[in-house]
Write an enzyme that holds these catalytic residues in place. Sequence first.
Site, PDB file in Angstrom:
ATOM      1  CB  ALA A  36       3.696 -12.362  10.337  1.00  0.00           C
ATOM      2  CG  ASP A  39      -0.460  -9.337   7.644  1.00  0.00           C
ATOM      3  OD1 ASP A  39      -1.662  -9.088   7.805  1.00  0.00           O
ATOM      4  OD2 ASP A  39       0.468  -8.623   8.067  1.00  0.00           O
ATOM      5  CB  SER A  84      -7.242  -1.065   6.737  1.00  0.00           C
ATOM      6  OG  SER A  84      -8.199  -1.615   5.922  1.00  0.00           O
ATOM      7  CG  LEU A  85      -2.826   2.093   5.431  1.00  0.00           C
ATOM      8  CD1 LEU A  85      -1.555   2.367   6.211  1.00  0.00           C
ATOM      9  CD2 LEU A  85      -3.053   3.175   4.391  1.00  0.00           C
ATOM     10  CE  LYS A 117      -0.050  -0.625   8.922  1.00  0.00           C
ATOM     11  NZ  LYS A 117      -0.493  -1.522   9.960  1.00  0.00           N
ATOM     12  NE  ARG A 138      -9.897  -0.793  11.482  1.00  0.00           N
ATOM     13  CZ  ARG A 138      -8.940  -1.158  10.658  1.00  0.00           C
ATOM     14  NH1 ARG A 138      -8.072  -0.258  10.244  1.00  0.00           N
ATOM     15  NH2 ARG A 138      -8.835  -2.382  10.273  1.00  0.00           N
ATOM     16  CE  LYS A 339       1.760  -4.522   7.668  1.00  0.00           C
ATOM     17  NZ  LYS A 339       1.337  -5.880   7.840  1.00  0.00           N
TER      18      LYS A 339
END
Length: 691
Positions: A36, A39, A84-85, A117, A138, A339
């Site tokens: 977090a 992010d 990715s998103l 998710k 990945r 999120k």
Amino acid sequence: MKDRKEAEKRIKKLREEINRYRYQYHVLDSLEISEAALDSLKHELYELEQNDPDLITPNSPTQRVAGEPAKGFKKVTHQERMLSLEDVFSLEEVESWLERIQKLQPKATFDFYADPKMDGLAVTMIYRNGRLEIAATRGDGTVGEDVTHNIRTIEAVPLQLRTPTDGEVKKFIKKHEDQIDTQKAEATLRAHQGRLEIRGEVYMTKRQLEKLNRDLKKRNQPLLANPRNAAAGSIRQLDPKMAAERGLAFMAYGFLGDHGLDTTEARYDALRLIGFPVNAHGAYCSSIKQVHSLMVSVGRKRDALDYWIDGMVVSLNDRKLLSDLGVVGKTPRGMVAWKYPAEQGTTIVREIRVSVGRTGALTPVAVMDPVTLAGTTVTHASLHNEDEIKRLGLKVGDTVIVEKAGDVIPKVIQVLPNLRTGTERVFKMPRSCPICGSDVRRGAGEVATVCTNKGCFAQELARMLYFVGKSAMDIRGLGEKIVEQLIQEGLVREEADFFKLTPGDLEGLEGFAEVSAKKLVDEIQSHRQVPLARFINALGILHVGEETARDLATAFGSFEELRKATKEELEEVDGIGGKVSESILEFFRDPKQSERVDHLLEVVTPEQIRSRQFASHSPLSGTSWVFTGSLASMSRDEAKAKVRALGAHVTASVSKKTDYVVVGEDPGSKAEKAKHLGVERLSEKQFLDRI
Ligand code: IVH
């Protein structure tokens, strides 16, 4: 950030720091800070770049998936890049995503599939003629690592694809036939011929992680910090036996190619039929409103789930639209990760202020740029004491990670020193009390610095309670216990601070939860307009109580006029003598008080009195009234308000200046005194006739 130069510098620092964390995250499987927090740094970088798009460089962390596959595993080049998103954090952000794609596809109508998710590790699995051939991580999105040997140990992953029953296929076709190429789809379901590449998330259940950590603790080995690290660490074990012991799980979310399956919903159903677990909380949603309610209802169950999720992946249901919209950078345009609000974030400490608590202890408090944690905005965090600031290595101006766990007070948990610019300042505990100016002392072996004046906090508390009290601002819900905590936590240092409180600031205090915090903030905000008399009274000027404040309000009509008033002008007001006028003048001359008032005027508007003209024409204007005893037709306060509205003023005691004394039931000594002084006495009926 206003200045472009400053933005440029910040961007550079952020990129370096994010890249460092990214390497830890993708390659070393051990991230020093929470996801977090990372992010939050990424989000800041993204926004700075959006403000100055020419500062975007191709190797910015926002533009690519970083990280190299670790040594020791065979490399696998993905047939299709593992993307990715883009993260979104609110309904507004989801809506602007929709607006953006609607512009690109003006004719399209959108429906969706929303899937929890999972907080784990993405893997891709290649099946040939129905058999698991290769499974890979990945990696950097283009080249991953061959982890087939470990994936094979996960029972949730089929080694051989399942063939659905005739009944299942029929049901599937019936449900989706309008939207899919039935022939192609049926072939995919039944025949598994050739190559099929499935993608999904490997994860560790909460229960499993707890068990694992208990074992690790017994063996004195380092514990696994979070489920992603746990899954990644396990899947990248070179020894499959070790991986198998970790008890990993898997859920699928997609596959490559179209296979006649033209909706996301059909693809999830197909995955289930050919033997993959998919998340039971994933669902088709015909509108964003439906996605939102799913988000909320899954959010409520979140704690009870046996795995960690951090949001919902929202995909367009129409696969053609999804592929037409294409990819921007590393993220598909037709999908977002919505999120749940983060409980950690990064922000900048602008000031460290010092509050004084009930015990006289001085508490440093970080005043920060607003940051959203777990859905609420937070601007303050207690730093507890001088030693804690030393332990954190915190300077004023530092970028920090703040955390708000549940309903707990926000905490600064870490400083990010690499983001310093050189202008940060070292904090020093003041030598005198910021409230009363007395000396402060820190005893040997003590952590707390205390004010030596025993009455210090009590004075401060009394002043604040008077300000919010019934005769002043009249803010409900700000009782002694709460105001005490607000001062103690440094959230309120002067009156204006009440109006700057956010629900997030309050949620951590004793007795507050989300709803009550919001309610109190709303209540405070509804008092930004205040009758002039209340405002004057709220200032707590010595010798100026409720009554005098009303007289001043009526006489001057506006706060500016009162502030400008001379001694003579003040004393022209009935009932105001030398002592009171001196006190008022002194109050406004004191720079500290003046500053407090200025701050207050930035957040509160005292209402001007417009009825002055009317009042001066009324027959009662200028007369002076006293009330004693109770009235039958109204309360004494209502009666007072009525005569005041007619331009009269009301005093508490009878003097020669009094014009009328209204005598109700059970009068006090005032009735006697009026008689003695020869002041006219009115019964309730006479009073009603007059007004
Ligand atoms: S759909 C573009 N569905 O999230 C790839 N991904 O940031 C989107 N993830 O690496 C794949 N749960 O590992 C999808 N229900 C879910 C997911 C999910 C977790 C991960 C996935 C991907 C990352 C994207």
